[in-house]
Design an enzyme around this catalytic site. Structure first.
Site, mmCIF file in Angstrom:
data_model
loop_
_atom_site.group_PDB
_atom_site.id
_atom_site.type_symbol
_atom_site.label_atom_id
_atom_site.label_comp_id
_atom_site.label_asym_id
_atom_site.label_seq_id
_atom_site.Cartn_x
_atom_site.Cartn_y
_atom_site.Cartn_z
ATOM 1 N N HIS A 223 52.102 4.527 5.299
ATOM 2 C CA HIS A 223 51.837 3.741 6.507
ATOM 3 C C HIS A 223 53.124 3.154 7.087
ATOM 4 C CE1 HIS A 223 49.590 1.442 9.426
ATOM 5 N NE2 HIS A 223 50.209 0.343 9.047
ATOM 6 N N ARG B 150 41.102 6.816 4.085
ATOM 7 C CA ARG B 150 41.305 7.391 2.764
ATOM 8 C C ARG B 150 40.923 6.446 1.641
ATOM 9 N NH1 ARG B 150 47.071 10.388 4.199
ATOM 10 N NH2 ARG B 150 46.141 11.906 5.608
ATOM 11 N N HIS C 207 47.163 13.329 -1.325
ATOM 12 C CA HIS C 207 48.257 12.517 -0.795
ATOM 13 C C HIS C 207 48.660 11.420 -1.765
ATOM 14 C CE1 HIS C 207 45.903 14.147 2.573
ATOM 15 N NE2 HIS C 207 47.063 14.298 3.151
ATOM 16 N N GLY D 223 50.505 5.919 0.809
ATOM 17 C CA GLY D 223 51.847 5.370 0.750
ATOM 18 C C GLY D 223 52.731 5.631 1.939
#
Length: 592
Positions: free
Chosen positions: A405, A543, A223, A403
């Site tokens: 949220h 993460r 991601h 990136g």
């Protein structure tokens, strides 16, 4: 900052239009089932008496996940938003479509959001009478050491684990056996990747991290999460040596052993470069006397348009090799020739309707200035502020996460705004909380969906004896929200998550002396202090936990959105009470 170019129509339509295009392009293999529009199903996969194989995850990794739906592989895929887990409803739709009466195996990457959402879906399916097993893929050697293997994330190794489980189910193996074989593949599959450039989310069009023109990120996540270190760009052979060194040190194949190899592009790396990497991979294996049983080179698990690649090895025995060779036919992978038999009729799924838990009976406590109407105004104000902060929240997340949220929160709070608009005038605060919880969970998935849904459900239950909220009840509502997040997510103070803003917010709210506005102002200030303190913490959850010391110095995006939420609710309450005080009051005329 330069914005990326994408061939899309509107960012909010990318998932539905991508799914529609995929199904339209492969009508002989794929169809869409379920009410959510997010369950892509194999036309001739699910059948009576066969174990259903359900895979899924966020979009942006195409051809994963729906590209692996078809005969001999997955029976259905649940499709989430970009880089975000599908919601429990999406997964449950896929599970119902895949169910042939022999149970369902759920397969997904080991990410917090996926684990929570797939587990919630499993609970729903089991309550409906479907036996469910789960396997979280943990192939990324860069994300945790061998003694913490269970914490590792799943990257391109999904390809092999899905393949083995799909073949086993297609051969008629029972549920426990399909699960065991998937776990066996999981235990024998390792990956490591490298990124050369960032990707950009369709909603922002901006790179989700920054990297120099002469740099590479070793151990990058699927991601865009940072890897184990950043280094100067090296030659392909040196990169392959490093990736293979980490994999082989743990996989340790003996001379004469057989492996399957996947050299996977991350979205913007051409075949020319991937074949150069594979050439070196084969040289390394040849030097060790390790035999390549099967190999794949291309894009199989991408990260939007990120440049880079990953290498995956699966160590084989006779059993795994036979399953790997079993025929399958999907949009992204064809092996051998599958039985062209038409789709068999399946028994209809009868899902019993469930009723919401009854609200508290008897008269509701009416003391307090926060009425249901004002409460809904507080949530509407919070949603507006979080949506306005989308890019800032995504930038914070891009430094230590994937990136997305801010984008995820925007999607969730827009769904909340729609739900609030549909709320009947007489709905209680508890009823509104249940409405908001469902809207957020259905729209988002990811980790935020279950966490905020649990927060609103528990917060609403904490005040189900009240019509209005006074200062004490408002503090109880905030404490209930915290309890919901703790019970669902499992994070603790100091883990560098939203909890580090919620805990000081609730403590401050409970200690506040005065009226309702004092409680929310105290909560706001506590959340701000907690948010700022996260910059000095090393992440231990989610993460960013893979970054270790690299996460220090950065504010946690979940804590930031918590502060925005409480700040906005505080400001909205100030406005609402001021407006209420300014409203003209009807005064009875003097008696004559």
């Amino acid at each position: 900052m330069t914005r990326s170019k994408k061939l899309i129509n509107a960012p909010e339509d990318v998932i539905s239009q991508m799914i529609a295009g995929m199904v339209a392009a492969h009508p002989d293999m794929l169809c869409l089932e379920g009410e959510t529009g997010r369950a892509v199903v194999a036309v001739d996969g699910p059948r009576e008496g066969k174990v259903g194989v359900v895979i899924g995850g966020g979009s942006g990794h195409e051809p994963a996940f729906a590209g692996y739906v078809g005969r001999g592989l997955a029976d259905a895929a649940a499709v989430g938003n970009v880089f975000a887990s599908p919601s429990p409803d999406h997964i449950a739709d896929a599970g119902r479509a895949a169910d042939g009466g022999a149970g369902v195996v759920l397969l997904y990457g080991n990410y917090t959001g996926d684990v929570m959402n797939f587990t919630m879906a499993a609970e729903v399916l089991e309550a409906e009478g479907t036996p469910v097993r789960q396997v979280a893929v943990i192939d990324d050697v860069a994300s945790a050491p061998p003694d913490r293997r269970g914490e590792r994330r799943g990257i391109a190794g999904d390809f092999f684990v899905f393949r083995i489980a799909g073949a086993a189910a297609d051969l008629g193996e029972p549920l426990a056996r399909v699960e065991a074989l998937a776990q066996k593949a999981n235990a024998n599959t390792l990956s490591m990747g490298v990124a050369l450039s960032p990707c950009s989310l369709p909603q922002t069009g901006r790179p989700n991290f920054e990297i120099g023109e002469d740099e590479m990120e070793i151990g990058m996540g699927l991601h865009g999460e940072p890897g184990v270190r950043r280094d100067k760009l090296a030659r392909a052979d040196a990169v392959a040596d490093e990736l293979m060194g980490a994999i082989l040190a743990e996989l340790a194949p003996e001379p004469g052993a057989r492996v399957a190899v996947l050299v996977n592009g991350l979205g913007a790396t051409g075949q020319l470069e991937l074949y150069i990497l594979f050439n070196r991979v084969k040289q390394i294996l040849d030097a060790r006397g390790v035999v390549i049983h099967r190999s794949w080179v291309g894009e199989y698990a991408t990260s939007l348009e990120m440049a880079g690649a990953s290498v995956t090895l699966m160590k084989l025995d006779e059993e795994l090799a036979a399953l790997l060779d079993h025929p399958c036919r999907t949009p992204a992978l064809v092996v051998g020739a599958v039985d062209p038999a038409p789709r068999a009729a399946r028994r209809p799924r009868r899902v019993a309707a469930t009723e919401a838990a009854p609200l508290a009976q008897g008269p509701l406590i009416e003391t307090g200035r926060v009425t249901p109407q004002i409460f809904r105004a507080l949530l509407a104000g919070a949603g507006a502020q979080i949506i306005a902060a989308r890019d800032w929240l995504s930038e914070l997340d891009g430094v230590i996460g994937d990136g997305d949220h801010g984008v995820t929160m925007e999607i969730g709070w827009k769904a909340v705004q729609t739900a609030l608009d549909a709320a009947p005038e007489g709905e209680t605060i508890t009823g509104t909380c249940q409405r908001v919880a469902k809207a957020f969970l259905d729209a988002v998935g990811a980790s935020s969906g279950p966490l905020y849904a649990s927060a609103f459900q528990r917060a609403g239950a904490a005040v189900d004896d009240r019509l209005n909220l006074d200062a004490g009840a408002l503090a109880a509502w905030l404490a209930g929200a915290l309890d919901g997040i703790l019970s669902r997510g499992g994070a603790q103070p100091g883990d560098k998550t939203m909890i580090d803003a919620w805990v000081p917010a609730v403590e401050a709210a409970r200690a506040a002396q005065g009226i309702e506005t004092d409680v929310l102002r105290a909560a706001r200030d506590g959340a701000e202090a907690g948010m700022r303190a996260t910059a000095e913490l090393e992440s231990r959850r989610g993460r960013s936990a893979k970054l270790g010391a690299r996460s220090v110095g950065h504010i946690d995006p979940g804590a930031a959105s918590t502060f925005i939420l409480l700040r906005a609710m505080s400001a909205a309450l100030d406005r609402a009470l001021l407006e209420s005080a300014l409203q003209p009051r009807c005064v009875a005329p003097p008696s004559t």
